[in-house]
Design an enzyme around this catalytic site. Structure first.
Site, PDB file in Angstrom:
ATOM      1  N   HIS A 266     -26.124  40.492 -14.404  1.00  0.00           N
ATOM      2  CA  HIS A 266     -24.336  40.173 -15.147  1.00  0.00           C
ATOM      3  C   HIS A 266     -23.729  41.369 -15.084  1.00  0.00           C
ATOM      4  O   HIS A 266     -22.381  42.049 -14.842  1.00  0.00           O
ATOM      5  CB  HIS A 266     -24.435  38.807 -16.025  1.00  0.00           C
ATOM      6  CG  HIS A 266     -23.322  38.658 -16.700  1.00  0.00           C
ATOM      7  ND1 HIS A 266     -22.924  37.636 -16.590  1.00  0.00           N
ATOM      8  CD2 HIS A 266     -21.973  39.150 -17.505  1.00  0.00           C
ATOM      9  CE1 HIS A 266     -21.593  37.660 -16.532  1.00  0.00           C
ATOM     10  NE2 HIS A 266     -20.866  38.957 -17.314  1.00  0.00           N
ATOM     11  N   GLU A 267     -24.475  42.135 -16.112  1.00  0.00           N
ATOM     12  CA  GLU A 267     -24.126  43.260 -17.038  1.00  0.00           C
ATOM     13  C   GLU A 267     -23.368  44.887 -15.904  1.00  0.00           C
ATOM     14  O   GLU A 267     -22.532  44.826 -15.311  1.00  0.00           O
ATOM     15  CB  GLU A 267     -24.299  43.907 -17.878  1.00  0.00           C
ATOM     16  CG  GLU A 267     -23.990  43.072 -19.514  1.00  0.00           C
ATOM     17  CD  GLU A 267     -22.477  42.108 -19.200  1.00  0.00           C
ATOM     18  OE1 GLU A 267     -22.155  43.075 -19.240  1.00  0.00           O
ATOM     19  OE2 GLU A 267     -22.610  40.853 -19.848  1.00  0.00           O
ATOM     20  N   HIS A 270     -20.454  44.107 -13.481  1.00  0.00           N
ATOM     21  CA  HIS A 270     -19.282  44.295 -14.204  1.00  0.00           C
ATOM     22  C   HIS A 270     -19.025  45.933 -13.646  1.00  0.00           C
ATOM     23  O   HIS A 270     -18.091  46.544 -13.472  1.00  0.00           O
ATOM     24  CB  HIS A 270     -19.137  43.947 -15.808  1.00  0.00           C
ATOM     25  CG  HIS A 270     -18.648  42.795 -15.931  1.00  0.00           C
ATOM     26  ND1 HIS A 270     -17.256  42.030 -15.856  1.00  0.00           N
ATOM     27  CD2 HIS A 270     -19.625  41.512 -16.598  1.00  0.00           C
ATOM     28  CE1 HIS A 270     -17.676  41.212 -16.237  1.00  0.00           C
ATOM     29  NE2 HIS A 270     -18.626  40.935 -16.736  1.00  0.00           N
ATOM     30  N   GLU A 296     -14.892  39.330 -14.154  1.00  0.00           N
ATOM     31  CA  GLU A 296     -16.014  38.703 -14.139  1.00  0.00           C
ATOM     32  C   GLU A 296     -16.627  37.762 -12.704  1.00  0.00           C
ATOM     33  O   GLU A 296     -17.694  37.827 -12.250  1.00  0.00           O
ATOM     34  CB  GLU A 296     -15.889  37.044 -14.679  1.00  0.00           C
ATOM     35  CG  GLU A 296     -16.476  36.324 -15.201  1.00  0.00           C
ATOM     36  CD  GLU A 296     -17.721  36.997 -16.014  1.00  0.00           C
ATOM     37  OE1 GLU A 296     -18.895  37.099 -16.355  1.00  0.00           O
ATOM     38  OE2 GLU A 296     -17.320  37.932 -16.922  1.00  0.00           O
TER      39      GLU A 296
END
Length: 501
Positions: A266-267, A270, A296
């Site tokens: 997830h990170e 980003h 997001e």
């Protein structure tokens, strides 16, 4: 015939020079924030809060000063060629909103956020809502005042939401959230009644150092450039940085060897968006992300459409088995485990892909009522627990598992949460379009080849920075305006197959 560059007046260059200074100050503040959450000793908070407040005040002065105001007075985006017109649009919007907020209020909000972080961390660790109440009360008051300065005639929550998503209306966000609630709750109920059990039981404990090695291997596999980043642990995983330095954090659960994969990927999503912004535009709106909904979308795309895919699991499973040789895993079982729906889970950052949105809707509704004055801070834990029971059929046993679980209120970040669901929905629309354009996309993922997906996302999303408003960016990338259709089709098909619905 004059070139595009020759048509840009001197005031445009003056504007960018001053705006870059504001950006550099803001980015320096992000580094201080990263340090406070990752490496700063516990006793450093009093000094850090003053440092962060001072930087925020100076950045506010630059952004609202004559060095930006005067060039803006000379410039009309309607007379400028693109992308200059978009740059002026974005700077003007930021300048005008900032100029309405007093400097001392900006400084106080920043200082309160730095001071609030250790209070929240201790309150969560001690399950002590009462100790966090004064912090939240202060932020509610400060953010109401902030919104009042920006637009006294608008819904204050809508003003706050626009800080994170400037070009989608709150009505648009609410329509999507309502559609998710209406269509996902029956799907979750059907899954709850299914006889299919996708959970795996892991015996023993799994050392955090070993999990960090696996985390670094996952980042290697996905193409994270270590010369422009690093991975650390934090109480609440996050990513921050610029197109030259985009850092990620994660956290571990020693009861599961794959506990950190989701948050890490997830990170990474980003970070790869941040790193995909054009380097030559650093400091300008063209070198900044479009907003948190789009940001997001990139993290949720990589986490869910890539990291939880059968193709990725098949490709990465040998590395998991190498790091933890005692595991008895197969790709089908691990894929099911990573995608299991668990309505009884209380923690948003550990939530599955479907129930996740109930966590977002719950907090969104509480935030909206707090800002409007319809809910008192002291009532938050009880309302939180009631909504968890209503939406997911579970009730937190502690406030640490309930209203204290997320870091955002310790930042005063009201209006942030809708972007999590908006981004998830947008991710499905982007990925559907990428599948149409990239031949054998999942086969490449299975083989550990991610260049084609990186290139598609960079070309269609990252490289534009803030040139386009949100819906135009989505429409240019996918051919359709931003809706929940792709996500709901994807979710219904994926989880229908997994749970034999």
């Amino acid at each position: 015939m004059a070139t595009e560059r020759e048509q840009v007046p001197d005031a445009y260059d003056d504007l960018l020079e001053e705006y870059r200074r504001a950006t550099y100050l803001s980015d320096a503040g992000q580094v201080l924030g990263w340090d406070q959450q990752v490496t700063m000793p516990e006793g450093g908070t009093p000094a850090r809060s003053k440092q962060s407040a001072a930087l925020s005040a100076v950045q506010h002065d630059v952004l609202t000063g004559d060095g930006i105001a005067e060039p803006l007075d000379e410039l009309d985006e309607g007379d400028l060629p693109q992308p200059g017109a978009a740059v002026v649009r974005e700077v003007r919007r930021e300048h005008e909103r900032s100029a309405r907020v007093p400097r001392d209020l900006v400084e106080r909000i920043s200082e309160e956020a730095s001071n609030a972080l250790p209070v929240w961390e201790e309150a969560r660790a001690e399950d002590d809502w009462a100790s966090f109440e004064p912090v939240l009360e202060t932020f509610v008051e400060l953010k109401r005042e902030y919104a009042e300065h920006i637009d006294p005639d608008s819904d204050p929550y809508e003003v706050l939401f626009a800080d994170y998503e400037p070009y989608l209306s709150l009505d648009h966000a609410e329509r999507i959230l309502e559609r998710l609630r209406d269509e996902l709750v029956p799907l979750i109920d059907a899954i709850r009644e299914s006889d299919v059990d996708l959970a795996l039981d892991f015996d023993g404990t799994y050392d955090e150092d070993d999990q960090m090695e696996l985390t670094r291997d996952a980042l290697d596999t996905l193409g994270y450039p270590w010369e422009h980043g690093r991975v650390d642990t934090a109480s609440h995983p996050f990513s921050t940085g610029t197109q030259f330095d985009a850092r990620v954090t994660t956290r571990f659960d020693e009861s599961s060897p794959v506990s950190a994969l989701g948050s890490t990927i997830h990170e990474f999503g980003h970070a790869t968006y941040t790193l995909g912004l054009p380097e030559e535009e650093y400091g300008t709106p063209l070198g900044k992300n479009r907003g948190l909904s789009v940001h997001e979308s990139q993290s949720r795309l990589w986490e869910n459409h890539v990291g939880r895919s059968r193709a990725f699991v098949e490709g990465f499973l040998p590395r998991i088995e190498e790091q933890f040789p005692g595991l008895d895993l197969d790709a089908a079982g691990l894929h099911g485990h990573l995608n299991r729906v668990n309505p009884s889970n209380l923690i948003r950052v550990e939530a599955d892909e479907l129930t996740y949105h109930m966590h977002i809707i719950l907090r969104f509704e509480i935030e909206r009522d707090l800002i409007s004055g319809d809910l008192d801070v002291s009532e938050v834990p009880a309302v939180w627990n009631e909504k968890m029971e209503e939406y997911l059929g579970v009730r937190p046993g502690t406030d640490s598992e309930g209203a204290l679980q997320d870091i955002h209120w310790s930042h005063g970040s009201f209006g942030y949460f809708p972007t999590y669901s908006l981004g998830s929905v947008m991710a499905a629309q982007f990925f559907e379009a990428a599948q149409e354009d990239v031949e054998d996309l999942y086969e490449g993922i299975r083989e550990g080849e991610f260049d084609a997906l990186h290139d598609w996302l960079t070309g269609n999303v990252h490289r534009h920075g803030q040139r386009y408003e949100t819906n135009e960016l989505v429409e240019r990338a996918t051919g359709s305006e931003f809706t929940a259709d792709a996500f709901l089709d994807y979710a219904t098909t994926k989880f229908g197959d997994l749970y034999d619905l």
